[in-house]
Motif scaffolding. Structure first.
Motif, short mmCIF file in Angstrom:
data_model
loop_
_atom_site.label_atom_id
_atom_site.label_comp_id
_atom_site.label_asym_id
_atom_site.label_seq_id
_atom_site.Cartn_x
_atom_site.Cartn_y
_atom_site.Cartn_z
N ASP A 114 -15.63 -58.89 -60.48
CA ASP A 114 -16.22 -59.45 -61.84
C ASP A 114 -16.77 -60.83 -61.27
N LEU A 115 -16.18 -61.64 -60.52
CA LEU A 115 -16.87 -62.93 -60.38
C LEU A 115 -18.04 -63.01 -59.50
N VAL A 116 -18.21 -62.06 -58.41
CA VAL A 116 -19.28 -61.70 -57.64
C VAL A 116 -20.42 -61.27 -58.54
N ALA A 117 -20.23 -60.54 -59.79
CA ALA A 117 -21.15 -59.78 -60.52
C ALA A 117 -21.47 -60.90 -61.76
N SER A 118 -20.91 -61.92 -61.54
CA SER A 118 -21.38 -62.89 -62.74
C SER A 118 -22.45 -63.56 -62.71
N ARG A 119 -23.04 -64.39 -63.90
CA ARG A 119 -24.26 -64.74 -63.89
C ARG A 119 -24.33 -65.92 -62.98
N MET A 120 -23.22 -66.56 -62.61
CA MET A 120 -23.43 -67.69 -61.76
C MET A 120 -23.73 -67.49 -60.56
N MET A 121 -23.69 -66.22 -60.04
CA MET A 121 -23.93 -65.94 -58.70
C MET A 121 -25.43 -66.16 -58.32
N PRO A 122 -26.28 -65.77 -58.87
CA PRO A 122 -27.81 -66.07 -58.52
C PRO A 122 -28.08 -67.34 -58.48
N PHE A 123 -27.39 -68.14 -59.39
CA PHE A 123 -27.55 -69.69 -59.56
C PHE A 123 -26.97 -70.31 -58.32
N ILE A 124 -25.94 -70.01 -57.79
CA ILE A 124 -25.25 -70.47 -56.64
C ILE A 124 -26.14 -70.12 -55.31
#
Length: 249
Positions: free
Chosen positions: A142-152
């Protein structure tokens, strides 16, 4: 391997018990990663490195983390700014293999607890930075697929010429496919004498199903016969160049 994966083989890594970080010097192992580095640079048909690459495999034990570490060091030694990311939040040997303290890392970035500057670690060549996986979590997928990943990934890309991302195997979790979908492409590692053809084919199919690009494959643990490297190198070239070199021989 090329036939099964349906794409280019970017190189082979010779079997070597000392493979952990053997890219320096003129040893065959060092030259193997320089060859992969060069072929990766031209994988997109241009003269520049792909900006972000997932390094993965079909199943565990095929050497993807070792390949990711050595390739990162090889790229950094050539002067490229490299960030190596441990995105295997289920327990990866990347940090311990590099001797990096396994403290805060990607998991904390994704949860919003840290900034990029706080978790990046400079390693070896001054152009190489490592982002550890961070603390273990109960929901890594879930963390890897979160909306934050592309931003990071965008933030990391602003700081590097290439971002290499070590992920769990494709057939074990969905993490690699999710990450590869948002990156330039994926590099799939297979082990000589250990990886089954059908596993490679299934891994590539899963990546392509989510419209992730497979940049190529790497054959790990190869045991080439004397003189075989000439033929292997020729087959990586375009047909017109291959015919010309063959005629010269």
């Amino acid at each position: 391997l090329r036939a099964v994966a349906g794409g280019p083989a970017l190189g082979t890594v010779p079997a070597d018990d000392r493979i952990d970080l053997g890219v320096r010097g003129d040893a065959p192992l060092a030259e193997a990663f320089r060859r992969i580095r060069t072929n990766l640079r031209f994988a997109e048909g241009g003269d520049s490195l792909p900006r972000s690459v997932v390094v993965t495999s079909a199943l565990p034990g095929e050497g993807k983390t070792t390949v990711a570490c050595n390739l990162a060091v090889s790229l950094a030694e050539a002067g490229w700014r490299v960030i190596l990311v441990d995105a295997d939040l289920r327990g990866s040997p990347l940090a311990s293999r590099l001797g990096v303290e396994e403290a805060d890392g990607l998991a904390e970035l994704l949860s919003g607890g840290r900034t990029v500057d706080e978790v990046l670690r400079q390693w070896g060549p001054e152009t190489l930075s490592v982002l550890p996986g961070g603390a273990a979590t109960g929901n890594p997928g879930d963390l890897v697929a979160s909306r934050m990943m592309p931003f990071i990934l965008e933030k990391l890309g602003d700081r590097a010429d290439i971002v290499l991302i070590d992920t769990p195997p494709v057939l074990s979790t969905t993490d690699a496919a999710v990450l590869a979908r948002g990156c330039t492409g994926a590099l799939v590692v297979a082990r000589h004498g250990g990886t089954r053809r059908e596993d490679v084919a299934q891994a590539v199919e899963r990546l392509e199903t989510v419209r992730a690009r497979v940049l190529g494959t790497v054959l790990n643990g190869d045991q080439p016969k004397r003189g075989a490297y000439v033929e292997n190198d020729l087959r990586l070239l375009r047909p017109t160049v291959r015919r010309r070199l063959a005629a010269q021989r």
